[in-house]
Design a protein around this motif. Sequence first.
Motif, PDB file in Angstrom:
ATOM      1  N   ALA A  79       0.827  -1.214   0.000  1.00  0.00           N
ATOM      2  CA  ALA A  79       0.000   0.000   0.000  1.00  0.00           C
ATOM      3  C   ALA A  79       0.857   1.258   0.000  1.00  0.00           C
ATOM      4  CB  ALA A  79      -0.926  -0.007   1.212  1.00  0.00           C
ATOM      5  N   ALA A  80       1.955   1.253   0.740  1.00  0.00           N
ATOM      6  CA  ALA A  80       2.846   2.423   0.776  1.00  0.00           C
ATOM      7  C   ALA A  80       3.459   2.689  -0.597  1.00  0.00           C
ATOM      8  CB  ALA A  80       3.942   2.220   1.817  1.00  0.00           C
ATOM      9  N   CYS A  81       3.705   1.618  -1.364  1.00  0.00           N
ATOM     10  CA  CYS A  81       4.242   1.783  -2.720  1.00  0.00           C
ATOM     11  C   CYS A  81       3.238   2.499  -3.607  1.00  0.00           C
ATOM     12  CB  CYS A  81       4.587   0.425  -3.326  1.00  0.00           C
ATOM     13  SG  CYS A  81       5.894  -0.441  -2.466  1.00  0.00           S
ATOM     14  N   HIS A  82       1.987   2.102  -3.514  1.00  0.00           N
ATOM     15  CA  HIS A  82       0.946   2.740  -4.323  1.00  0.00           C
ATOM     16  C   HIS A  82       0.744   4.198  -3.917  1.00  0.00           C
ATOM     17  CE1 HIS A  82      -0.159  -0.759  -6.637  1.00  0.00           C
ATOM     18  NE2 HIS A  82      -0.110  -1.474  -5.536  1.00  0.00           N
ATOM     19  N   ASP A  83       0.876   4.480  -2.617  1.00  0.00           N
ATOM     20  CA  ASP A  83       0.768   5.863  -2.145  1.00  0.00           C
ATOM     21  C   ASP A  83       1.915   6.714  -2.670  1.00  0.00           C
ATOM     22  OD1 ASP A  83      -1.492   5.122  -0.755  1.00  0.00           O
ATOM     23  OD2 ASP A  83      -0.482   4.995   1.187  1.00  0.00           O
ATOM     24  N   ALA A  84       3.119   6.131  -2.756  1.00  0.00           N
ATOM     25  CA  ALA A  84       4.312   6.870  -3.181  1.00  0.00           C
ATOM     26  C   ALA A  84       4.430   6.997  -4.696  1.00  0.00           C
ATOM     27  CB  ALA A  84       5.564   6.179  -2.631  1.00  0.00           C
ATOM     28  N   LEU A  85       3.690   6.195  -5.430  1.00  0.00           N
ATOM     29  CA  LEU A  85       3.848   6.138  -6.886  1.00  0.00           C
ATOM     30  C   LEU A  85       3.637   7.480  -7.596  1.00  0.00           C
ATOM     31  CD1 LEU A  85       4.725   4.027  -8.907  1.00  0.00           C
ATOM     32  CD2 LEU A  85       2.325   3.518  -9.319  1.00  0.00           C
ATOM     33  N   PRO A  86       2.587   8.257  -7.313  1.00  0.00           N
ATOM     34  CA  PRO A  86       2.438   9.536  -8.018  1.00  0.00           C
ATOM     35  C   PRO A  86       3.628  10.480  -7.805  1.00  0.00           C
ATOM     36  CG  PRO A  86       0.391   8.949  -6.924  1.00  0.00           C
ATOM     37  CD  PRO A  86       1.436   7.973  -6.462  1.00  0.00           C
ATOM     38  N   ASP A  87       4.116  10.561  -6.560  1.00  0.00           N
ATOM     39  CA  ASP A  87       5.290  11.408  -6.278  1.00  0.00           C
ATOM     40  C   ASP A  87       6.519  10.894  -7.021  1.00  0.00           C
ATOM     41  OD1 ASP A  87       3.859  13.093  -4.630  1.00  0.00           O
ATOM     42  OD2 ASP A  87       4.484  12.091  -2.773  1.00  0.00           O
ATOM     43  N   PHE A  88       6.667   9.563  -7.052  1.00  0.00           N
ATOM     44  CA  PHE A  88       7.824   8.990  -7.728  1.00  0.00           C
ATOM     45  C   PHE A  88       7.764   9.255  -9.232  1.00  0.00           C
ATOM     46  CE2 PHE A  88      10.073   5.628  -9.976  1.00  0.00           C
ATOM     47  CZ  PHE A  88      11.345   5.820  -9.455  1.00  0.00           C
ATOM     48  N   LEU A  89       6.591   9.114  -9.826  1.00  0.00           N
ATOM     49  CA  LEU A  89       6.463   9.358 -11.267  1.00  0.00           C
ATOM     50  C   LEU A  89       6.820  10.808 -11.608  1.00  0.00           C
ATOM     51  CD1 LEU A  89       3.185   7.349 -12.015  1.00  0.00           C
ATOM     52  CD2 LEU A  89       5.544   6.676 -12.531  1.00  0.00           C
ATOM     53  N   ALA A  90       6.397  11.745 -10.785  1.00  0.00           N
ATOM     54  CA  ALA A  90       6.737  13.153 -11.016  1.00  0.00           C
ATOM     55  C   ALA A  90       8.239  13.377 -10.845  1.00  0.00           C
ATOM     56  CB  ALA A  90       5.952  14.051 -10.064  1.00  0.00           C
ATOM     57  N   TYR A  91       8.816  12.778  -9.814  1.00  0.00           N
ATOM     58  CA  TYR A  91      10.258  12.885  -9.570  1.00  0.00           C
ATOM     59  C   TYR A  91      11.033  12.301 -10.750  1.00  0.00           C
ATOM     60  CZ  TYR A  91      14.798  11.871  -7.404  1.00  0.00           C
ATOM     61  OH  TYR A  91      16.145  11.777  -7.127  1.00  0.00           O
ATOM     62  N   ALA A  92      10.594  11.127 -11.221  1.00  0.00           N
ATOM     63  CA  ALA A  92      11.290  10.442 -12.313  1.00  0.00           C
ATOM     64  C   ALA A  92      11.221  11.247 -13.605  1.00  0.00           C
ATOM     65  CB  ALA A  92      10.689   9.048 -12.515  1.00  0.00           C
ATOM     66  N   ARG A  93      10.079  11.874 -13.878  1.00  0.00           N
ATOM     67  CA  ARG A  93       9.964  12.721 -15.078  1.00  0.00           C
ATOM     68  C   ARG A  93      10.997  13.840 -15.047  1.00  0.00           C
ATOM     69  NH1 ARG A  93       4.687  12.295 -14.004  1.00  0.00           N
ATOM     70  NH2 ARG A  93       3.686  10.735 -15.261  1.00  0.00           N
ATOM     71  N   ASP A  94      11.190  14.439 -13.864  1.00  0.00           N
ATOM     72  CA  ASP A  94      12.166  15.526 -13.720  1.00  0.00           C
ATOM     73  C   ASP A  94      13.604  15.039 -13.898  1.00  0.00           C
ATOM     74  OD1 ASP A  94      10.116  17.292 -13.245  1.00  0.00           O
ATOM     75  OD2 ASP A  94      10.369  17.294 -11.063  1.00  0.00           O
ATOM     76  N   GLN A  95      13.873  13.784 -13.534  1.00  0.00           N
ATOM     77  CA  GLN A  95      15.232  13.250 -13.602  1.00  0.00           C
ATOM     78  C   GLN A  95      15.605  12.771 -15.001  1.00  0.00           C
ATOM     79  OE1 GLN A  95      17.117  13.767 -10.905  1.00  0.00           O
ATOM     80  NE2 GLN A  95      15.202  14.651 -10.194  1.00  0.00           N
ATOM     81  N   GLY A  96      14.625  12.364 -15.776  1.00  0.00           N
ATOM     82  CA  GLY A  96      14.889  11.805 -17.104  1.00  0.00           C
ATOM     83  C   GLY A  96      14.958  10.293 -17.031  1.00  0.00           C
ATOM     84  N   ARG A  97      14.372   9.629 -18.003  1.00  0.00           N
ATOM     85  CA  ARG A  97      14.243   8.171 -18.002  1.00  0.00           C
ATOM     86  C   ARG A  97      15.573   7.449 -17.859  1.00  0.00           C
ATOM     87  NH1 ARG A  97      13.966   3.642 -21.115  1.00  0.00           N
ATOM     88  NH2 ARG A  97      12.253   2.231 -20.628  1.00  0.00           N
ATOM     89  N   ASP A  98      16.642   7.950 -18.469  1.00  0.00           N
ATOM     90  CA  ASP A  98      17.941   7.272 -18.396  1.00  0.00           C
ATOM     91  C   ASP A  98      18.565   7.334 -17.004  1.00  0.00           C
ATOM     92  OD1 ASP A  98      17.762   6.551 -21.036  1.00  0.00           O
ATOM     93  OD2 ASP A  98      18.909   8.275 -21.760  1.00  0.00           O
ATOM     94  N   ASN A  99      18.031   8.197 -16.137  1.00  0.00           N
ATOM     95  CA  ASN A  99      18.578   8.364 -14.788  1.00  0.00           C
ATOM     96  C   ASN A  99      17.720   7.717 -13.710  1.00  0.00           C
ATOM     97  OD1 ASN A  99      20.787  10.037 -15.664  1.00  0.00           O
ATOM     98  ND2 ASN A  99      19.261  11.626 -16.000  1.00  0.00           N
ATOM     99  N   VAL A 100      16.716   6.955 -14.122  1.00  0.00           N
ATOM    100  CA  VAL A 100      15.797   6.342 -13.156  1.00  0.00           C
ATOM    101  C   VAL A 100      15.615   4.865 -13.504  1.00  0.00           C
ATOM    102  CG1 VAL A 100      13.520   6.451 -12.100  1.00  0.00           C
ATOM    103  CG2 VAL A 100      14.595   8.547 -12.918  1.00  0.00           C
ATOM    104  N   PHE A 101      15.669   4.038 -12.485  1.00  0.00           N
ATOM    105  CA  PHE A 101      15.596   2.594 -12.629  1.00  0.00           C
ATOM    106  C   PHE A 101      14.613   2.077 -11.586  1.00  0.00           C
ATOM    107  CE2 PHE A 101      17.495  -1.610 -11.657  1.00  0.00           C
ATOM    108  CZ  PHE A 101      17.398  -2.173 -12.909  1.00  0.00           C
ATOM    109  N   ALA A 102      13.617   1.314 -11.989  1.00  0.00           N
ATOM    110  CA  ALA A 102      12.621   0.793 -11.050  1.00  0.00           C
ATOM    111  C   ALA A 102      12.592  -0.726 -11.094  1.00  0.00           C
ATOM    112  CB  ALA A 102      11.241   1.346 -11.387  1.00  0.00           C
TER     113      ALA A 102
END
Length: 167
Positions: A79-102
């Motif tokens: 559940a905590a992962c699902h809660d954090a997902l919107p923030d993470f997606l926004a953070y990842a967009r700012d970092q660029g796909r090549d700089n983020v690994f999930a």
Amino acid sequence: MPFVVAALVLLGLLCLLNLLLTVGILRRMRAQSTTGSGSLFALRPGSAVGEFAATTTEGEPVTTATLNGTVAFFSAGCAACHDALPDFLAYARDQGRDNVFAVFGGDEPDTVRALAEVARVVPADLDGGPVAAAFRNTWTPALYVVADGRVVATAGRVPELPVPAGR
């Protein structure tokens, strides 16, 4: 009447013993948290990431040598992962796909698709897979910032992640 007094004295002594044991446990827990032995992260800033080789959902090979940026561990049943997902997606967009690994464990194609838009995604096995083994990661959500094969920062929530300079 003497039985009531004796029972009250005994009850008072038991409560005092319980209070002393609780204080002892709290002291021990506080000592563990300040020494770091209670941390959920096995790898701390400065630690080297173990060797691994994995393939993303899009067929890209990823190894320890090619990994720089943010690494996130998520799972479907968390559940905590699902809660954090919107923030993470926004953070990842700012970092660029090549700089983020999930690393994502579980069967949720919509979540994997959303992650794949902003990050390189590796599906995790039940045991976490080779990436989790390299990070010695056993829980989710877990976030790491990695540079040159070493952990720079760890976090349990997206707002705790440092923002890399120049981004």
